[in-house]
Structures are given as structure tokens and as C-alpha cells.
Design a protein around this motif. Structure first.
Motif, mmCIF file in Angstrom:
data_model
loop_
_atom_site.group_PDB
_atom_site.id
_atom_site.type_symbol
_atom_site.label_atom_id
_atom_site.label_comp_id
_atom_site.label_asym_id
_atom_site.label_seq_id
_atom_site.Cartn_x
_atom_site.Cartn_y
_atom_site.Cartn_z
ATOM 1 N N GLN A 221 0.836 -1.196 0.000
ATOM 2 C CA GLN A 221 0.000 0.000 0.000
ATOM 3 C C GLN A 221 0.871 1.247 0.000
ATOM 4 N N SER A 222 0.680 2.088 -1.009
ATOM 5 C CA SER A 222 1.372 3.368 -1.050
ATOM 6 C C SER A 222 0.439 4.485 -0.590
ATOM 7 N N PHE A 223 1.064 5.542 -0.084
ATOM 8 C CA PHE A 223 0.323 6.729 0.348
ATOM 9 C C PHE A 223 0.975 7.961 -0.263
ATOM 10 N N GLN A 224 0.150 8.959 -0.565
ATOM 11 C CA GLN A 224 0.664 10.257 -0.993
ATOM 12 C C GLN A 224 0.585 11.218 0.176
ATOM 13 N N LEU A 225 1.704 11.857 0.469
ATOM 14 C CA LEU A 225 1.762 12.922 1.470
ATOM 15 C C LEU A 225 1.853 14.243 0.708
ATOM 16 N N GLU A 226 0.954 15.171 0.990
ATOM 17 C CA GLU A 226 0.887 16.404 0.211
ATOM 18 C C GLU A 226 0.677 17.610 1.119
ATOM 19 N N VAL A 227 1.442 18.662 0.821
ATOM 20 C CA VAL A 227 1.274 19.951 1.485
ATOM 21 C C VAL A 227 1.016 21.003 0.416
ATOM 22 N N THR A 228 -0.017 21.805 0.590
ATOM 23 C CA THR A 228 -0.301 22.897 -0.341
ATOM 24 C C THR A 228 -0.128 24.241 0.372
ATOM 25 N N ASN A 229 0.151 25.296 -0.454
ATOM 26 C CA ASN A 229 0.483 26.603 0.100
ATOM 27 C C ASN A 229 0.201 27.661 -0.967
ATOM 28 N N PRO A 230 -0.218 28.868 -0.587
ATOM 29 C CA PRO A 230 -0.435 29.909 -1.599
ATOM 30 C C PRO A 230 0.835 30.281 -2.365
ATOM 31 N N GLY A 231 2.007 30.009 -1.784
ATOM 32 C CA GLY A 231 3.254 30.351 -2.474
ATOM 33 C C GLY A 231 3.520 31.840 -2.467
ATOM 34 N N GLY A 232 4.365 32.265 -3.385
ATOM 35 C CA GLY A 232 4.732 33.667 -3.464
ATOM 36 C C GLY A 232 6.095 33.826 -4.114
ATOM 37 N N HIS A 233 6.645 35.036 -4.034
ATOM 38 C CA HIS A 233 7.927 35.322 -4.662
ATOM 39 C C HIS A 233 9.062 34.842 -3.758
ATOM 40 N N SER A 234 10.071 34.247 -4.352
ATOM 41 C CA SER A 234 11.171 33.693 -3.553
ATOM 42 C C SER A 234 12.030 34.791 -2.915
ATOM 43 N N ALA A 318 9.744 6.508 2.398
ATOM 44 C CA ALA A 318 9.578 7.490 1.318
ATOM 45 C C ALA A 318 10.332 7.013 0.086
ATOM 46 N N THR A 319 9.662 7.007 -1.066
ATOM 47 C CA THR A 319 10.285 6.532 -2.304
ATOM 48 C C THR A 319 10.325 7.578 -3.417
ATOM 49 N N LYS A 320 9.465 8.595 -3.350
ATOM 50 C CA LYS A 320 9.473 9.645 -4.382
ATOM 51 C C LYS A 320 9.088 10.983 -3.749
ATOM 52 N N VAL A 321 9.678 12.064 -4.285
ATOM 53 C CA VAL A 321 9.290 13.414 -3.873
ATOM 54 C C VAL A 321 9.133 14.298 -5.101
ATOM 55 N N ASP A 322 8.233 15.273 -4.985
ATOM 56 C CA ASP A 322 7.990 16.221 -6.075
ATOM 57 C C ASP A 322 7.504 17.522 -5.440
ATOM 58 N N GLN A 332 4.109 25.995 -4.073
ATOM 59 C CA GLN A 332 2.675 25.940 -3.818
ATOM 60 C C GLN A 332 2.223 24.527 -3.457
ATOM 61 N N ARG A 333 3.080 23.568 -3.776
ATOM 62 C CA ARG A 333 2.721 22.173 -3.495
ATOM 63 C C ARG A 333 3.987 21.358 -3.300
ATOM 64 N N ALA A 334 3.964 20.444 -2.349
ATOM 65 C CA ALA A 334 5.048 19.488 -2.146
ATOM 66 C C ALA A 334 4.425 18.124 -1.881
ATOM 67 N N ARG A 335 4.893 17.131 -2.627
ATOM 68 C CA ARG A 335 4.313 15.787 -2.512
ATOM 69 C C ARG A 335 5.417 14.756 -2.308
ATOM 70 N N ALA A 336 5.063 13.676 -1.623
ATOM 71 C CA ALA A 336 5.949 12.523 -1.497
ATOM 72 C C ALA A 336 5.113 11.250 -1.559
ATOM 73 N N THR A 337 5.720 10.212 -2.092
ATOM 74 C CA THR A 337 5.106 8.886 -2.058
ATOM 75 C C THR A 337 5.789 8.078 -0.968
ATOM 76 N N VAL A 338 5.003 7.499 -0.114
ATOM 77 C CA VAL A 338 5.499 6.602 0.937
ATOM 78 C C VAL A 338 4.926 5.215 0.658
ATOM 79 N N ASN A 339 5.824 4.262 0.464
ATOM 80 C CA ASN A 339 5.393 2.895 0.183
ATOM 81 C C ASN A 339 5.452 2.065 1.459
ATOM 82 N N CYS A 340 4.329 1.435 1.795
ATOM 83 C CA CYS A 340 4.255 0.600 2.987
ATOM 84 C C CYS A 340 4.100 -0.865 2.608
ATOM 85 N N ARG A 341 4.745 -1.717 3.376
ATOM 86 C CA ARG A 341 4.557 -3.163 3.296
ATOM 87 C C ARG A 341 4.056 -3.590 4.664
ATOM 88 N N ILE A 342 2.778 -3.944 4.714
ATOM 89 C CA ILE A 342 2.051 -4.089 5.972
ATOM 90 C C ILE A 342 1.926 -5.564 6.348
#
Length: 467
Positions: A221-234, A318-322, A332-342
Motif C-alpha cells: 500500500q502506497s500513500f501520498q503525502l501532500e502539502v499545499t500553500n499559496p506560495g509567493g515570490h522567492s 519514502a520513495t518519491k518526492v515532487d 505551492q505544493r510538495a508531494r511525497a510517495t510513501v510505500n508501505c509493506r504491511i
């Protein structure tokens, strides 16, 4: 050669040395195996349907009627065909299912020393994609079904063979085992299924060390971890950064371990392996069987191999990040895939709740990627284990049979969940170097292939003819 002599030659074999003359049964096995291996069944350009059609032709040439063979192609997947064949018994017992997948992982010719889709026999090895995973077992089942048909065995139960597609593609809407369970249950309903996942280990000198029988597997079972944000100028950053939230949560997850837990199968594994291993490893295996387990012993075993850690607890990694969309913009967005073996028996919902607790950040949204299949642990039934152990001892005297739980996954998860107890049993041994499955230059020892076919022949015959 008369039929009786031909069959006797197959029964008498005990493996084959490099360059030795093959028996008629081994010649047939090699021919089926080569045809299957050289039929490309990758997801990108291959066709399971073509492979299934070729194996159906083999069965028909071996005496099977059209009514005993079915090609099942799921809607929308013209190249995702599955083959089901049945030998009828007298119905005294529920059927025996022989399950093997015929799809293979991708393989690039430029990466391999040899053409991955040509069977190469070299220095006592067969090389090709699928040489071990899982066309060795699939070819053995086709070969053995033809032998059973010719012998006209007094079957107490039907023998069903299912060659399926898309086991290697996770997730897949065309997984053959799942499709057959959901849409053609009657075709494959059985009391016992033999599947991939088992096999033996040879030492560096080619001597058998142990013979594994897989009973149960972890839930994928994989899960997506996601954080969203309005963002802005660096040029005007602020503390509330999507990447930092995600990174901090992943860091906390990286420091976390799920609880230690032994099942009857994994306890039996460590009990038996502690009598095979030597020195500190043997002592540590005994120490983790205590209540409570010795944590220092477990840490040492984990240092020997991370498989020990995976055997005794659920793992999530954790196996992938974007993240982010521009070098000069706040993410504005940060995501990761976490793979679980249960571990079997642990609800997926509880694992998801644990992840949320461990990352400890309400801004990290956790959602499932696909739907993992909760699968119970099949029982180590005395009738099955007696047959497995006695035939194993006939072929490899004194080599212990060890129950195992797969830390990976097979199509057995669909069958176990449907009440068809599924066991990884192959009789095929690999050396310390492994088989290269999913990797470069996948291989199996020539002797191991023929020994495995013979072992599966004997086991299938015994389970189907004895009450």
C-alpha cells in the motif's frame, strides 16, 4: 520410446549437469520454457495474450480438449490475456490451483550482457528476462499438466492451471489473478494454490542449505503525502513553506519504527533458522523469540540484512518526492510517495492513522494510492507440509524446509483474501548471488530449473491423487 518409459525417464531425473543429455521430459520442458521466455510479455511492447495462446497450443498438442482450456482477456486489455486449463478429478476434494504469472519486468537490451528476450544457456545457467520470475514456474506447470494428462491420473480433485498477466505492474486494472477472482471465480476456485515465492538456497559450493515455503505476504500500500500553500515570490520568503513541512514530516517518519510482531509463520522461520545459522546470528535469532524480544539482537540482525527488520514489522518508506514549480517562486505544493509493506492482519486504515500521527503536522494530507488488499496468513496445514517435506527430503535429503513470509508481494494476496490458501512452493534453488529478478542478467541454474519442474510434478500429483 513408449509412453511408460518416457514418463519413467522424467520421474527418475534428479537434475542435470551442464552438457548432460536431457531426458524426454526435460527436452519438452526446455522447449516450452524457451518459447515462453522468448515471447515478450513486458507491459510496454509485449503481449501476455500471445504467450497464453502459445501455451494453449502446447496443451492441445498434449491432449487437452478445447473445453478444458479457456483464454480470458479482460475488457480493454487485448494484450492482457490469461490462460486457465483444468483436468477433472472425481470431486472428492476441492481443486488444486497451479498459479504462475507470465508477464515480466521491463528489460533494456543495451543494459544487458545478453539479449534479455533470447534464452541463453551458459556455464550451467539460463539467462533471460523471466528466466526465474516467473516463467520457470509457468513452464513447469504447462509441462506437468501435459504429463498428468498423458498419465490419466486417478485424481481426487481437479487440477487447475492459471497463467496470469500483470502481476509485475502495481497497481494494474488488468491484474489477471485479481480479475479471475472478481469475474471468473468458479474457474479458479480451489482449496490450495501453489504459487511463486518459495524456493531454496544453495551455498557458495552449490550445496542446498534450506528449502523455503512461503505462507503469507505483506500487504502493498502506497500513500501520498501532500502539502499545499499559496506560495509567493522567492525574494520574500516566509516560514510557512510547503517543502519544509513535508521534509520535517518525512524526517520524523524516517526515525519511526512500527511495533515488533511475530506470526506463527515468522516465529517458525526464526526457530528453524536458528538451528541452521551459526554463531552470533543463531544466538540473536533465538533472542528475538523471547518475550519481550532482545532489541540489541534485533539491531544486530538488521545490520546483517534489512530483510530481518521487514520480516518482523510493518515498514513505510519514502520513495518519491515532487515539489515546487519554479526556481524563483515559493512552493505551492510538495508531494511525497510513501510505500508501505504491511504485516498480514494489520488494517490499512490503522497504518494510515499511524502515519498521520508520526508526521505530526495537520498541513500534511495523507491519502491512499490505490487500494491495497488485506490478506490473511494461510495456515501451515499438516497434510500440505507433510507432502512438501517428504518430497523435499526425497530429492534433497536432510535439507530443512523453512516456512517464510514474503516481505514483497505476489498475486497470492488476491487468492488468500478470497479464501483460496496460497503457498509459495517451487523447488527451485538459487545460489548466494540470487537470481537477478527485476534486475540485470536475470538467471536460474539449469539444474535448478529441471529439479524444480520435477519437484512441482511430484507435489502436484500427490496433492491431487491422495486424500
Amino acid at each position: 520410446m513408449k509412453k511408460a518409459a518416457w514418463l519413467a525417464a522424467g520421474l527418475a531425473m534428479a537434475g542435470v549437469a551442464h552438457g548432460a543429455e536431457l531426458t524426454p521430459v526435460q527436452q519438452q520442458m526446455r522447449s516450452i520454457y524457451q518459447e515462453l521466455v522468448e515471447t515478450n510479455t513486458t507491459n510496454s511492447v509485449g503481449s501476455c495474450t500471445l504467450a497464453a495462446q502459445k501455451m494453449a497450443k502446447r496443451l492441445k498438442a498434449g491432449g487437452f480438449k478445447d473445453s478444458e482450456i479457456q483464454l480470458i482477456i479482460p475488457p480493454g486489455g487485448p494484450k492482457k490475456g490469461n490462460l486457465v486449463a483444468r483436468l477433472k478429478g472425481d470431486g472428492s476434494k476441492k481443486p488444486l490451483l497451479l498459479l504462475a504469472h507470465i508477464d515480466v519486468v521491463e528489460a533494456n537490451r543495451e543494459d544487458w550482457e545478453r539479449d534479455p528476450f533470447k534464452l541463453v544457456e551458459e556455464n550451467g545457467m539460463f539467462y533471460a528476462r523471466g528466466a526465474s520470475d516467473d516463467k520457470a514456474m509457468a513452464a513447469s506447470f504447462v509441462n506437468n499438466m501435459i504429463l498428468y494428462k498423458k498419465e490419466k491420473l486417478p485424481l481426487k480433485r481437479d487440477i487447475i492451471m492459471a497463467l496470469t498477466c500483470d502481476e509485475e505492474l502495481v497497481p494494474s486494472k488488468f491484474d489477471g489473478a485479481e480479475y479471475l477472482v472478481n469475474h471468473h471465480r468458479a474457474l479458479i476456485d480451489a482449496e490450495i494454490a501453489l504459487n511463486e515465492g518459495g524456493g531454496g538456497l544453495l551455498d557458495k559450493d552449490g550445496k542446498p542449505v534450506r528449502h523455503g515455503v512461503q505462507a503469507g505476504e505483506k500487504i502493498y500500500q502506497s500513500f501520498q503525502l501532500e502539502v499545499t500553500n499559496p506560495g509567493g515570490h522567492s525574494s520574500a520568503p516566509f516560514k510557512d513553506n510547503a517543502i519544509y513541512h513535508l521534509a520535517d514530516g518525512l524526517s520524523r517518519l524516517g526515525q519511526f519504527s512500527f511495533p515488533f510482531k511475530l506470526s506463527p509463520v515468522t516465529r517458525a522461520y526464526y526457530e528453524r533458522m536458528s538451528n541452521i545459522e551459526k554463531g552470533q546470528v543463531a544466538e540473536d535469532m533465538k533472542a528475538i523469540l523471547q518475550d519481550p524480544p532482545d532489541q540489541a539482537a534485533l539491531d544486530r540482525l538488521y545490520a546483517v540484512s534489512p530483510v530481518h527488520n521487514s520480516t518482523v514489522r510493518t515498514t513505510c518508506v519514502a520513495t518519491k518526492v515532487d515539489a515546487g514549480h519554479a526556481d524563483n517562486a515559493l512552493p505551492q505544493r510538495a508531494r511525497a510517495t510513501v510505500n508501505c509493506r504491511i504485516l498480514p492482519g494489520e488494517p490499512i486504515a490503522e497504518v494510515q492513522a499511524t502515519l498521520q500521527r508520526v508526521v505530526a503536522d495537520d498541513k500534511i494530507k495523507i491519502t491512499r494510492v490505490g487500494d491495497g488488499v488485506d490478506g490473511p496468513m494461510p495456515p501451515m496445514t499438516p497434510t500440505l507440509m507433510k507432502a512438501v517435506e517428504e518430497i523435499s527430503n526425497d530429492m534433497w535429503p536432510g535439507v530443512p524446509v523453512i516456512p517464510t513470509m514474503s516481505t514483497g508481494g505476489t498475486d497470492g494476496r488476491f487468492l488468500n483474501n478470497a479464501g483460496v490458501w496460497t503457498y509459495g512452493i517451487s523447488g527451485m534453488f538459487h545460489g548466494p548471488e540470487g537470481s537477478g529478478a527485476h534486475g540485470l542478467n536475470e538467471h536460474i541454474r539449469v539444474k535448478s530449473l529441471y529439479d524444480g519442474q520435477e519437484y512441482l510434478y511430484r507435489l502436484g500429483k500427490r496433492l491431487a491423487t491422495e486424500l
